[in-house]
Scaffold this motif. Structure first.
Motif, PDB file in Angstrom:
ATOM      1  N   LYS A  73      -0.808  12.533   5.409  1.00 16.52           N
ATOM      2  CA  LYS A  73       0.026  11.586   4.668  1.00 16.52           C
ATOM      3  C   LYS A  73       1.465  12.055   4.420  1.00 16.52           C
ATOM      4  CE  LYS A  73      -2.986   8.224   3.550  1.00 16.52           C
ATOM      5  NZ  LYS A  73      -2.765   6.769   3.713  1.00 16.52           N
ATOM      6  N   ALA A 109      -7.530  -4.573  10.129  1.00 17.75           N
ATOM      7  CA  ALA A 109      -8.235  -3.408  10.665  1.00 17.75           C
ATOM      8  C   ALA A 109      -8.686  -3.651  12.097  1.00 17.75           C
ATOM      9  CB  ALA A 109      -9.428  -3.077   9.770  1.00 17.75           C
ATOM     10  N   TYR A 113      -4.574  10.747   9.387  1.00 14.21           N
ATOM     11  CA  TYR A 113      -3.530   9.988   8.696  1.00 14.21           C
ATOM     12  C   TYR A 113      -2.274  10.853   8.661  1.00 14.21           C
ATOM     13  CZ  TYR A 113      -7.009   6.575   7.315  1.00 14.21           C
ATOM     14  OH  TYR A 113      -7.979   5.596   7.329  1.00 14.21           O
ATOM     15  N   GLU A 171       2.239   7.954   5.566  1.00 20.48           N
ATOM     16  CA  GLU A 171       1.742   7.461   4.282  1.00 20.48           C
ATOM     17  C   GLU A 171       1.030   6.123   4.350  1.00 20.48           C
ATOM     18  OE1 GLU A 171       6.005   6.243   4.933  1.00 20.48           O
ATOM     19  OE2 GLU A 171       4.837   8.096   5.052  1.00 20.48           O
ATOM     20  N   ASP A 172       1.039   5.429   5.497  1.00 21.34           N
ATOM     21  CA  ASP A 172       0.380   4.120   5.528  1.00 21.34           C
ATOM     22  C   ASP A 172      -1.138   4.275   5.663  1.00 21.34           C
ATOM     23  OD1 ASP A 172      -0.310   4.473   8.236  1.00 21.34           O
ATOM     24  OD2 ASP A 172       1.575   3.594   8.918  1.00 21.34           O
ATOM     25  N   ASP A 173      -1.824   3.130   5.651  1.00 19.64           N
ATOM     26  CA  ASP A 173      -3.285   3.133   5.671  1.00 19.64           C
ATOM     27  C   ASP A 173      -3.860   2.946   7.067  1.00 19.64           C
ATOM     28  OD1 ASP A 173      -3.464   3.490   2.901  1.00 19.64           O
ATOM     29  OD2 ASP A 173      -3.216   1.332   2.552  1.00 19.64           O
ATOM     30  N   ILE A 174      -3.020   3.009   8.082  1.00 16.86           N
ATOM     31  CA  ILE A 174      -3.485   2.895   9.464  1.00 16.86           C
ATOM     32  C   ILE A 174      -3.596   4.295  10.057  1.00 16.86           C
ATOM     33  CG2 ILE A 174      -3.039   1.918  11.742  1.00 16.86           C
ATOM     34  CD1 ILE A 174      -1.244  -0.140  10.368  1.00 16.86           C
ATOM     35  N   PRO A 175      -4.782   4.716  10.463  1.00 14.83           N
ATOM     36  CA  PRO A 175      -4.920   6.076  10.999  1.00 14.83           C
ATOM     37  C   PRO A 175      -4.311   6.189  12.396  1.00 14.83           C
ATOM     38  CG  PRO A 175      -6.988   4.898  11.223  1.00 14.83           C
ATOM     39  CD  PRO A 175      -6.070   3.992  10.456  1.00 14.83           C
TER      40      PRO A 175
END
Length: 262
Positions: free
Chosen positions: A159, A83, A109, A112-116
């Motif tokens: 997403k 992060a 977002y 689909e990944d978790d990095i904005p």
């Protein structure tokens, strides 16, 4: 490997039994010479039988060793992003922006990944969009303008990696709908563009005339592909919508985005 072992072992047994059977076929005799010849033949056959068994054993050993020592293919390394990595990189972008105090910011977002993705812009005029990939910040939208020509802004579905934008000509009688996505972490790729006529183009000149007034219902919809365009149905046009779209509209102040990324 087990099937290979069974096959080779069976082959060795069949070969051995063949030689043994040949030995039993020697006729009975009282002649010393004949007995000697038969004894020599049996000795030769026994030797051949042992050699055959040894050959089969060596073959099994080679196959087993080769199969057991085969290495499994190595898995491809996956990118691990902390992060702190993207947060530090986004803060660098913010600190280098002109008039950073007056701009608005946000985090969305897109895929689909978790990095904005980082959004910044001058509300009502332009917006920029950045993503973090391969250890660096990539620009997806660089001060894209809106607010004129029927362009109310840029929308996205969280997403789903889908951005939508409207433009219009002839006071809204012709509307352009574009769908873009992040395909290679560079500027968004406008892979789909639709052109909708809200008038009955009677003479086919692709523009409204005085006797072709506005219609609330779409009269014709075209899918643009390179230099060509193909007429499609309204249902086909709706299939390009991937969900509930919302505007990419930053609303955080400089202090708020810095606190979010700290």
């Amino acid at each position: 490997m087990k099937k290979i072992r069974i096959y080779i072992a069976t082959l060795a047994m069949v070969t051995a039994f063949s030689f043994t059977g040949c030995g039993n076929d020697v006729p009975a005799t009282n002649s010393i010479a004949e007995v000697t010849e038969a004894s020599e033949a049996e000795t030769t056959e026994a030797t051949a039988e042992e050699e055959t068994k040894e050959t089969a054993t060596e073959a099994i050993t080679e196959v087993t060793t080769e199969a057991d020592t085969t290495e499994a293919p190595a898995e491809e390394p996956t990118e691990t992003v902390e992060a702190s990595d993207y947060k530090t990189a986004y803060l660098d972008v913010i600190n280098s922006a002109e008039d950073s105090e007056t701009l608005k910011y946000g985090l969305i977002y897109l895929d689909e990944d978790d990095i904005p993705e980082l959004v910044l812009g001058n509300s009502g005029y332009w917006v920029s969009l950045y993503t973090y990939a391969y250890g660096e910040v990539c620009t997806l939208m660089n001060q894209w303008v809106y607010g004129a020509m029927g362009n109310a802004g840029y929308e996205y579905v969280p997403k789903m990696n889908s951005v939508r934008n409207y433009n219009s000509d002839y006071a809204g009688l012709v509307r352009w709908t574009g769908y873009a996505s992040n395909t290679n972490n560079s500027e968004l790729d406008w892979s789909t563009v639709l052109e909708t006529y809200y008038f009955d183009d009677k003479n086919g000149n692709e523009m409204p005339d005085e006797d072709e007034p506005y219609s609330e219902k779409a009269c014709k919809i075209f899918l643009h592909n390179d230099e060509d365009k193909t007429e499609i149905t309204e249902d086909e046009a709706l299939s390009y919508n991937l969900g509930e779209y919302e505007y990419i509209s930053p609303d955080m102040t400089l202090d708020e985005i810095k606190a979010e990324l700290s």
